[in-house]
Design a protein around this motif. Structure first.
Motif, PDB file in Angstrom:
ATOM      1  N   GLY A  43      -4.698  -5.532   6.774  1.00 55.26           N
ATOM      2  CA  GLY A  43      -5.098  -4.368   5.988  1.00 55.26           C
ATOM      3  C   GLY A  43      -3.919  -3.483   5.637  1.00 55.26           C
TER       4      GLY A  43
ATOM      5  N   GLY B 107       0.820  -1.200   0.000  1.00 51.64           N
ATOM      6  CA  GLY B 107       0.000   0.000   0.000  1.00 51.64           C
ATOM      7  C   GLY B 107       0.859   1.257   0.000  1.00 51.64           C
TER       8      GLY B 107
ATOM      9  N   TYR C 137      -7.188  -1.735   2.213  1.00 53.43           N
ATOM     10  CA  TYR C 137      -7.373  -2.940   1.413  1.00 53.43           C
ATOM     11  C   TYR C 137      -6.999  -4.169   2.246  1.00 53.43           C
ATOM     12  CZ  TYR C 137      -8.230  -0.234  -2.799  1.00 53.43           C
ATOM     13  OH  TYR C 137      -8.788   0.601  -3.737  1.00 53.43           O
TER      14      TYR C 137
ATOM     15  N   GLN D 233      -3.128   0.433   3.823  1.00 50.56           N
ATOM     16  CA  GLN D 233      -3.761   1.681   3.401  1.00 50.56           C
ATOM     17  C   GLN D 233      -3.332   2.054   1.982  1.00 50.56           C
ATOM     18  OE1 GLN D 233      -5.984   3.863   5.172  1.00 50.56           O
ATOM     19  NE2 GLN D 233      -6.142   4.826   3.150  1.00 50.56           N
TER      20      GLN D 233
ATOM     21  N   TRP E 206      -9.272  -9.736  -2.671  1.00 44.96           N
ATOM     22  CA  TRP E 206      -9.066  -8.435  -2.044  1.00 44.96           C
ATOM     23  C   TRP E 206     -10.402  -7.742  -1.805  1.00 44.96           C
ATOM     24  CZ3 TRP E 206      -4.331  -7.028  -0.400  1.00 44.96           C
ATOM     25  CH2 TRP E 206      -3.244  -7.726  -0.917  1.00 44.96           C
ATOM     26  N   TYR E 207     -10.508  -7.149  -0.642  1.00 46.18           N
ATOM     27  CA  TYR E 207     -11.647  -6.334  -0.269  1.00 46.18           C
ATOM     28  C   TYR E 207     -11.106  -4.980   0.167  1.00 46.18           C
ATOM     29  CZ  TYR E 207     -14.571 -10.524  -0.252  1.00 46.18           C
ATOM     30  OH  TYR E 207     -15.257 -11.651  -0.617  1.00 46.18           O
ATOM     31  N   ARG E 208     -11.983  -3.991   0.215  1.00 44.45           N
ATOM     32  CA  ARG E 208     -11.548  -2.675   0.685  1.00 44.45           C
ATOM     33  C   ARG E 208     -12.652  -2.025   1.501  1.00 44.45           C
ATOM     34  NH1 ARG E 208     -11.358   0.656  -5.096  1.00 44.45           N
ATOM     35  NH2 ARG E 208     -13.626   0.814  -5.412  1.00 44.45           N
ATOM     36  N   GLN E 209     -12.212  -1.122   2.374  1.00 37.99           N
ATOM     37  CA  GLN E 209     -13.159  -0.388   3.210  1.00 37.99           C
ATOM     38  C   GLN E 209     -12.714   1.053   3.315  1.00 37.99           C
ATOM     39  OE1 GLN E 209     -13.897  -2.114   7.084  1.00 37.99           O
ATOM     40  NE2 GLN E 209     -15.835  -1.038   7.255  1.00 37.99           N
TER      41      GLN E 209
ATOM     42  N   VAL F 210     -13.350  -6.384  -4.000  1.00 38.50           N
ATOM     43  CA  VAL F 210     -12.652  -5.745  -5.110  1.00 38.50           C
ATOM     44  C   VAL F 210     -12.383  -6.755  -6.213  1.00 38.50           C
ATOM     45  CG1 VAL F 210     -10.567  -4.522  -5.829  1.00 38.50           C
ATOM     46  CG2 VAL F 210     -11.588  -4.053  -3.583  1.00 38.50           C
TER      47      VAL F 210
ATOM     48  N   ARG G 100     -17.321  -2.665   4.032  1.00 38.44           N
ATOM     49  CA  ARG G 100     -16.284  -3.378   3.293  1.00 38.44           C
ATOM     50  C   ARG G 100     -16.904  -3.966   2.028  1.00 38.44           C
ATOM     51  NH1 ARG G 100     -12.242  -7.187   6.669  1.00 38.44           N
ATOM     52  NH2 ARG G 100     -12.280  -5.226   7.839  1.00 38.44           N
TER      53      ARG G 100
ATOM     54  N   ASP H  33     -10.687   5.342  -4.988  1.00 41.18           N
ATOM     55  CA  ASP H  33     -10.095   4.051  -4.648  1.00 41.18           C
ATOM     56  C   ASP H  33      -9.429   4.088  -3.274  1.00 41.18           C
ATOM     57  OD1 ASP H  33      -9.047   3.795  -8.058  1.00 41.18           O
ATOM     58  OD2 ASP H  33     -10.713   2.733  -7.111  1.00 41.18           O
TER      59      ASP H  33
ATOM     60  N   ALA I  39      -8.790   3.688   0.352  1.00 42.00           N
ATOM     61  CA  ALA I  39      -9.412   2.778   1.328  1.00 42.00           C
ATOM     62  C   ALA I  39      -8.313   1.949   1.987  1.00 42.00           C
ATOM     63  CB  ALA I  39     -10.416   1.855   0.635  1.00 42.00           C
TER      64      ALA I  39
END
Length: 124
Positions: free
Chosen positions: A117, A9, A94, A119, A36-39, A48, A45, A90, A92
């Motif tokens: 996670g 990140g 991840y 950033q 992969w997910y993001r919030q 992705v 959340r 974008d 978030a």
């Protein structure tokens, strides 16, 4: 018993690129899928991109299609996310996710595991 470690990140200007990496380790019998997910702040959340051991075609969120590419080797318990043409939206945290089957003390279990996670911040 199972760990997902992410890296990659950072801060980038709009239009730039970043590459995220995730490696799973521990007492893993098999991996069913990784992704992969993001919030973002104040939001739920969201998925992705995901790859599975069964399907050949990755699954992407509509908002990242054509810009992000997921790759990796589930057999090697690793997944990567190449993010191009990044936009401020974008931005978030991840998270790497994996659905993993384990056997510990003769007990089988299948569960979702999450990384800590990383950033991603995209400036305009």
């Amino acid at each position: 018993q199972v760990q997902l470690v992410e890296s990659g990140g950072g801060l980038v200007q709009a239009g730039g690129s970043l590459r995220l990496s995730c490696i799973a380790s521990g007492r893993i019998f098999s991996v069913n899928n990784m992704g992969w997910y993001r919030q973002a702040p104040g939001k739920q959340r969201e998925m992705v991109a995901v790859i599975t051991s069964a399907a050949n075609t990755p699954n992407y969120a509509d908002s990242v299609k054509g810009r992000f590419t997921i790759s990796g080797d589930i057999g090697k318990k690793s997944v990567y996310l190449q993010m191009n043409s990044l936009k401020p939206e974008d931005t978030a945290v991840y998270f790497c996710n994996a659905n993993i089957r384990t056997i510990i003390q003769a007990r089988w279990d299948t569960a979702d595991y999450w990384g800590q996670g990383t950033q991603v911040t995209v400036s305009s």
